[in-house]
Design a protein around this motif. Structure first.
Motif, PDB file in Angstrom:
ATOM      1  N   GLY A   1       0.838  -1.192   0.000  1.00 56.22           N
ATOM      2  CA  GLY A   1       0.000   0.000   0.000  1.00 56.22           C
ATOM      3  C   GLY A   1       0.870   1.238   0.000  1.00 56.22           C
ATOM      4  O   GLY A   1       2.044   1.206   0.344  1.00 56.22           O
ATOM      5  N   SER A   2       0.311   2.340  -0.338  1.00 55.95           N
ATOM      6  CA  SER A   2       1.074   3.573  -0.409  1.00 55.95           C
ATOM      7  C   SER A   2       0.999   4.313   0.916  1.00 55.95           C
ATOM      8  O   SER A   2       0.230   3.970   1.804  1.00 55.95           O
ATOM      9  N   HIS A   3       1.801   5.340   1.025  1.00 55.41           N
ATOM     10  CA  HIS A   3       1.771   6.174   2.223  1.00 55.41           C
ATOM     11  C   HIS A   3       0.409   6.831   2.387  1.00 55.41           C
ATOM     12  O   HIS A   3      -0.085   6.949   3.516  1.00 55.41           O
ATOM     13  N   ALA A   4      -0.182   7.254   1.277  1.00 59.83           N
ATOM     14  CA  ALA A   4      -1.494   7.892   1.345  1.00 59.83           C
ATOM     15  C   ALA A   4      -2.542   6.912   1.859  1.00 59.83           C
ATOM     16  O   ALA A   4      -3.392   7.270   2.679  1.00 59.83           O
ATOM     17  N   ASP A   5      -2.478   5.657   1.405  1.00 61.52           N
ATOM     18  CA  ASP A   5      -3.431   4.642   1.879  1.00 61.52           C
ATOM     19  C   ASP A   5      -3.242   4.374   3.369  1.00 61.52           C
ATOM     20  O   ASP A   5      -4.213   4.275   4.126  1.00 61.52           O
ATOM     21  N   GLU A   6      -1.979   4.242   3.770  1.00 61.11           N
ATOM     22  CA  GLU A   6      -1.692   3.968   5.179  1.00 61.11           C
ATOM     23  C   GLU A   6      -2.141   5.125   6.064  1.00 61.11           C
ATOM     24  O   GLU A   6      -2.696   4.924   7.142  1.00 61.11           O
ATOM     25  N   LEU A   7      -1.900   6.348   5.594  1.00 62.67           N
ATOM     26  CA  LEU A   7      -2.319   7.521   6.353  1.00 62.67           C
ATOM     27  C   LEU A   7      -3.836   7.588   6.457  1.00 62.67           C
ATOM     28  O   LEU A   7      -4.384   7.927   7.516  1.00 62.67           O
ATOM     29  N   ALA A   8      -4.523   7.235   5.394  1.00 66.75           N
ATOM     30  CA  ALA A   8      -5.986   7.216   5.418  1.00 66.75           C
ATOM     31  C   ALA A   8      -6.497   6.178   6.417  1.00 66.75           C
ATOM     32  O   ALA A   8      -7.475   6.414   7.137  1.00 66.75           O
ATOM     33  N   LYS A   9      -5.813   5.032   6.478  1.00 63.53           N
ATOM     34  CA  LYS A   9      -6.205   4.007   7.454  1.00 63.53           C
ATOM     35  C   LYS A   9      -5.987   4.493   8.878  1.00 63.53           C
ATOM     36  O   LYS A   9      -6.814   4.241   9.766  1.00 63.53           O
ATOM     37  N   LEU A  10      -4.875   5.188   9.107  1.00 59.34           N
ATOM     38  CA  LEU A  10      -4.609   5.729  10.443  1.00 59.34           C
ATOM     39  C   LEU A  10      -5.675   6.750  10.849  1.00 59.34           C
ATOM     40  O   LEU A  10      -6.145   6.750  11.987  1.00 59.34           O
TER      41      LEU A  10
ATOM     42  N   GLN B   1      -0.261  10.393  16.202  1.00 63.70           N
ATOM     43  CA  GLN B   1       0.877  11.242  15.830  1.00 63.70           C
ATOM     44  C   GLN B   1       2.162  10.401  15.735  1.00 63.70           C
ATOM     45  O   GLN B   1       2.972  10.616  14.845  1.00 63.70           O
ATOM     46  N   GLN B   2       2.328   9.423  16.640  1.00 63.96           N
ATOM     47  CA  GLN B   2       3.516   8.569  16.629  1.00 63.96           C
ATOM     48  C   GLN B   2       3.532   7.702  15.355  1.00 63.96           C
ATOM     49  O   GLN B   2       4.566   7.591  14.677  1.00 63.96           O
ATOM     50  N   ALA B   3       2.383   7.106  15.032  1.00 60.06           N
ATOM     51  CA  ALA B   3       2.293   6.262  13.830  1.00 60.06           C
ATOM     52  C   ALA B   3       2.479   7.099  12.565  1.00 60.06           C
ATOM     53  O   ALA B   3       3.117   6.670  11.605  1.00 60.06           O
ATOM     54  N   LYS B   4       1.917   8.296  12.567  1.00 58.51           N
ATOM     55  CA  LYS B   4       2.052   9.187  11.410  1.00 58.51           C
ATOM     56  C   LYS B   4       3.506   9.592  11.207  1.00 58.51           C
ATOM     57  O   LYS B   4       4.029   9.566  10.081  1.00 58.51           O
ATOM     58  N   ALA B   5       4.201   9.933  12.285  1.00 58.88           N
ATOM     59  CA  ALA B   5       5.611  10.308  12.187  1.00 58.88           C
ATOM     60  C   ALA B   5       6.451   9.141  11.690  1.00 58.88           C
ATOM     61  O   ALA B   5       7.358   9.317  10.867  1.00 58.88           O
ATOM     62  N   LYS B   6       6.129   7.932  12.177  1.00 61.60           N
ATOM     63  CA  LYS B   6       6.858   6.732  11.738  1.00 61.60           C
ATOM     64  C   LYS B   6       6.610   6.460  10.255  1.00 61.60           C
ATOM     65  O   LYS B   6       7.529   6.096   9.514  1.00 61.60           O
ATOM     66  N   LEU B   7       5.367   6.674   9.825  1.00 59.28           N
ATOM     67  CA  LEU B   7       4.996   6.431   8.423  1.00 59.28           C
ATOM     68  C   LEU B   7       5.671   7.443   7.494  1.00 59.28           C
ATOM     69  O   LEU B   7       6.151   7.087   6.416  1.00 59.28           O
ATOM     70  N   LEU B   8       5.721   8.685   7.902  1.00 60.99           N
ATOM     71  CA  LEU B   8       6.261   9.731   7.034  1.00 60.99           C
ATOM     72  C   LEU B   8       7.782   9.832   7.106  1.00 60.99           C
ATOM     73  O   LEU B   8       8.385  10.538   6.310  1.00 60.99           O
ATOM     74  N   ALA B   9       8.406   9.117   8.021  1.00 58.11           N
ATOM     75  CA  ALA B   9       9.859   9.168   8.159  1.00 58.11           C
ATOM     76  C   ALA B   9      10.560   8.358   7.088  1.00 58.11           C
ATOM     77  O   ALA B   9      10.071   7.587   6.380  1.00 58.11           O
TER      78      ALA B   9
END
Length: 133
Positions: free
Chosen positions: A101-110, A125-133
């Motif tokens: 899946g893409s970052h956009a998909d993962e972010l939408a799931k979060l 916020q922790q999961a988002k920071a980990k995903l975008l890192a």
């Protein structure tokens, strides 16, 4: 302006508009002549000479004889452009079928999990920071 009545202005504008429309049609036909990959080089040269030497008659005959193919080429070109644009959007957004899946998909799931209350704001916020890192 008193010596040029309104009807004369109307006719002048009408003829000017028709003249400009004819030029647009002429350029559209010349473009179509070169875009047609099925026509031979001699055919293209013949149509081009005919349209340039006898412009009004050439344009009229071209539209009558090849108008349907002209429309089909326009539709095909529009569909190819749309497909290329959609492909570009998918590639840029990262949803071109990646395995995880893409970052956009993962972010939408979060965001969805956060909205449902499964994640707290800090966890989000922790999961988002980990995903975008």
């Amino acid at each position: 302006m008193d010596d040029y009545p309104a009807l004369s202005v109307f006719w002048s504008m009408l003829w000017f508009f028709l003249w400009i429309m004819w030029f647009f049609l002429l350029f559209k036909i010349i473009t179509d002549i070169f875009r047609d990959h099925e026509m031979s080089g001699w055919g293209k040269a013949g149509w081009l000479i005919f349209v340039i030497i006898l412009p009004f008659l050439g344009v009229l005959i071209y539209v009558i004889v090849r108008g349907k193919g002209m429309t089909q080429r326009d539709v095909k070109s529009a569909q190819e452009n749309e497909a290329a644009f959609q492909s570009y959007i998918r590639t840029t957004a990262g949803t071109a079928g990646t395995a995880g899946g893409s970052h956009a998909d993962e972010l939408a799931k979060l965001v969805d999990l956060k909205d449902k209350g499964a994640l707290s704001e800090a966890e989000f916020q922790q999961a988002k920071a980990k995903l975008l890192a």
